[in-house]
Every structure is written in C-alpha cells, then in structure tokens.
Design an enzyme around this catalytic site. Structure first.
Site, mmCIF file in Angstrom:
data_model
loop_
_atom_site.group_PDB
_atom_site.id
_atom_site.type_symbol
_atom_site.label_atom_id
_atom_site.label_comp_id
_atom_site.label_asym_id
_atom_site.label_seq_id
_atom_site.Cartn_x
_atom_site.Cartn_y
_atom_site.Cartn_z
ATOM 1 N N ASP A 67 0.813 -1.214 0.000
ATOM 2 C CA ASP A 67 0.000 0.000 0.000
ATOM 3 C C ASP A 67 0.847 1.264 0.000
ATOM 4 O O ASP A 67 2.064 1.219 0.228
ATOM 5 C CB ASP A 67 -0.956 -0.015 1.204
ATOM 6 C CG ASP A 67 -0.301 -0.496 2.492
ATOM 7 O OD1 ASP A 67 0.937 -0.476 2.579
ATOM 8 O OD2 ASP A 67 -1.020 -0.894 3.411
ATOM 9 N N ASN A 136 -7.775 -3.056 14.318
ATOM 10 C CA ASN A 136 -9.156 -3.378 13.936
ATOM 11 C C ASN A 136 -9.201 -4.563 12.971
ATOM 12 O O ASN A 136 -10.211 -4.810 12.340
ATOM 13 C CB ASN A 136 -9.835 -2.149 13.305
ATOM 14 C CG ASN A 136 -9.102 -1.675 12.056
ATOM 15 O OD1 ASN A 136 -8.141 -2.294 11.624
ATOM 16 N ND2 ASN A 136 -9.555 -0.580 11.471
ATOM 17 N N HIS A 138 -7.367 -4.910 10.225
ATOM 18 C CA HIS A 138 -7.109 -4.621 8.805
ATOM 19 C C HIS A 138 -5.811 -5.274 8.323
ATOM 20 O O HIS A 138 -4.900 -5.530 9.116
ATOM 21 C CB HIS A 138 -7.139 -3.110 8.509
ATOM 22 C CG HIS A 138 -5.974 -2.326 8.993
ATOM 23 N ND1 HIS A 138 -6.099 -1.067 9.548
ATOM 24 C CD2 HIS A 138 -4.637 -2.580 8.984
ATOM 25 C CE1 HIS A 138 -4.912 -0.600 9.853
ATOM 26 N NE2 HIS A 138 -4.008 -1.501 9.528
ATOM 27 N N GLU A 143 -9.787 -2.003 5.360
ATOM 28 C CA GLU A 143 -10.420 -1.744 6.649
ATOM 29 C C GLU A 143 -11.688 -2.595 6.785
ATOM 30 O O GLU A 143 -12.216 -3.081 5.770
ATOM 31 C CB GLU A 143 -10.798 -0.261 6.729
ATOM 32 C CG GLU A 143 -9.631 0.701 6.530
ATOM 33 C CD GLU A 143 -8.785 0.876 7.783
ATOM 34 O OE1 GLU A 143 -8.915 0.078 8.735
ATOM 35 O OE2 GLU A 143 -7.990 1.822 7.803
HETATM 36 C C1 F6R Z 1 1.399 -1.414 6.199
HETATM 37 C C2 F6R Z 1 0.128 -2.111 6.295
HETATM 38 C C3 F6R Z 1 -0.701 -2.098 7.545
HETATM 39 C C4 F6R Z 1 0.104 -2.452 8.789
HETATM 40 C C5 F6R Z 1 -0.782 -2.451 10.022
HETATM 41 C C6 F6R Z 1 0.002 -2.680 11.289
HETATM 42 O O1 F6R Z 1 1.938 -1.555 4.913
HETATM 43 O O2 F6R Z 1 -0.255 -2.682 5.344
HETATM 44 O O3 F6R Z 1 -1.753 -3.019 7.399
HETATM 45 O O4 F6R Z 1 0.705 -3.702 8.627
HETATM 46 O O5 F6R Z 1 -1.438 -1.217 10.140
HETATM 47 O O6 F6R Z 1 0.859 -1.593 11.502
HETATM 48 P P1 F6R Z 1 1.999 -1.619 12.596
HETATM 49 O O7 F6R Z 1 2.974 -2.656 12.204
HETATM 50 O O8 F6R Z 1 2.599 -0.243 12.565
HETATM 51 O O9 F6R Z 1 1.327 -1.931 13.889
#
Ligand code: F6R
Length: 243
Positions: A67, A136, A138, A143
């Site tokens: 992303d 959450n 995701h 989301e």
């Molecule tokens: C990032 C991504 C997100 C993160 C998720 C967890 O490329 O795709 O889904 O993996 O938000 O983020 P952290 O590791 O910062 O807790």
C-alpha cells in the site's frame, strides 16, 4: 493457519526474517509482498544483517508493497516508498527496478490502482506475502467493511487507523486520509502468507483473525481460508489465544 509463538518483538522479528530469508535462499528470484509499519522493521533489520554477512542475496528478488498513501510523492519522508528505502531497500543489493510500490503521487485513483494490479498480476502474484495486522483487523489498508475487497483500490482510512498512524506524523491532521492498497483477493493469491504481530494492542485482532468468524468486519479473518498462512506473534499479541 500455523501459529509460531515468539517470546517478544525481537524473537518475532528473527523468526519472521528466518522465514523470509529461507524463501529467498530456496528461490533466488522470489517475489516478495512487503509491508510497512512498526511490525516488520525488526525483521528488515535482521535481513540486512544477514545480507551484510553474505548469507542472503536479494539481487534477483522482486518486491511488491501492499500500500501507499494517496497524495504523497516517492521522496516524501512520510511515504511508504521512502519508508521501504530507508528501512530496507537502501541497505541490501536489490535492483531498484525490481521494487514496486503503488504510485501514491498519481491522483487518478482508477489509473494508479489498475496499473498496480497489472504489475502484480503480470508477476504471477507473490511467493510470500508479509503482513502486519491493524488493531481493527485490517490487512494492507483493507479496513473493516461490508464485503472483502478484490484488486488494488483506493480507501478512505478509518479514524482508528488515522489515529494509530499519526504517531509517525507531527500532527494528526498531517496523516493522509486516503490510500491505495492491494485488495484482499490479491493478497490471497500469494502462495504463502506470513503475518507478523507484536504487542498487547494487537491481541484482540490476532484472536479474531485466528478464532473468530470469517467476516469482512475483520479483514484478516479471511486468512483462515488460505492454505499456507503462518502467523508469527509474540506472547503479548497471543495473550487472548489458547496455547
Ligand atoms: C502497512 C500495512 C498495515 C500495517 C498495520 C500494522 O503496509 O499494510 O496493514 O501492517 O497497520 O501496523 P503496525 O505494524 O505499525 O502496527
């Protein structure tokens, strides 16, 4: 789903890095799906160390990031493109032409997403997809929603994700409100999925991912249907799961 228990963040990072390096050693031209965020930083650091020791060679590897924020150029320090270079690509021998991140600088969401989908599809999807998980549930920027997403698409970030990601920005208002993300269907095409999770704030999402019903309200729950999904998580993240 296979669950690998790690003691803490460092242990989780080493175990995740071991799995990624094994993939690259077994297939020197492996295609890797990569994630940003706090979770994979330790694994990237470990992989850099092994690269420096001569244990792993990335010269033929191709990478596809999950992303990117919409509206940020590649050289914006908050972009995921920048993050990947700073935390990983600039320290290993990957060919810059083999690195792929959705083009957040393209304001035409349909064109940017279609172009990225084609790149990932033409590559035959990825051998190994590394994922973090949001509080959450995701994955990527997919989301909680009424249905699972398919290909790369634009998303409006939820308040909880904006809040969680604001720790990396000076002000919460600076966090971009939209992003381009690989869809759930694209992620599920990966031949192997490696979910990394650390910390008590992920415990509920990790439980729901592994034991909850498969529902688009917890996007990670779909991984229960993947035939080759490994979860590497530390004690705090697995605290709600039966041992
Ligand atoms: C990032 C991504 C997100 C993160 C998720 C967890 O490329 O795709 O889904 O993996 O938000 O983020 P952290 O590791 O910062 O807790």
């Amino acid at each position: 789903m296979r669950i690998i228990h790690a003691k803490d963040y460092d242990d989780m990072s080493r175990k995740a890095a071991n799995i990624i390096s094994a993939q690259v050693i077994l297939k020197s031209d492996a295609t890797l799906g990569l994630a940003t965020g706090t979770t994979p930083i330790g694994a990237y650091k470990q992989l850099i160390k092994w690269y420096e020791k001569g244990d792993v060679d990335f010269s033929e590897v191709h990478t596809y990031n999950l992303d990117e924020y919409r509206g940020l150029t590649h050289d914006d320090v908050q972009s995921y493109h920048y993050f990947m270079h700073e935390n990983f690509f600039d320290h290993i021998n990957i060919d810059p032409d083999n690195v792929h991140v959705p083009d957040g600088s393209n304001p035409d969401a349909d064109a940017a997403c279609a172009a990225y989908d084609k790149i990932v599809k033409d590559a035959g999807y990825v051998d190994l997809q590394l994922l973090g998980i949001g509080r959450n549930g995701h994955i990527g920027f997919n989301e909680p929603d009424a249905a699972f997403s398919k290909g790369t698409h634009m998303v409006d970030l939820t308040e909880s994700t904006i809040k969680a990601n604001s720790r990396l920005f000076e002000h919460e208002e600076d966090v971009p409100r939209q992003a381009y993300t690989m869809g759930v269907q694209t992620i599920m095409h990966a031949r192997m999925i490696l979910v990394a999770a650390s910390g008590a704030d992920k415990a509920e999402a990790v439980y729901d991912m592994i034991y909850g019903p498969v529902t688009p309200q917890v996007p990670a729950s779909i991984l229960q249907l993947h035939t080759n999904c490994v979860v590497v998580a530390d004690e705090a993240a697995l605290a709600k799961c039966p041992r």
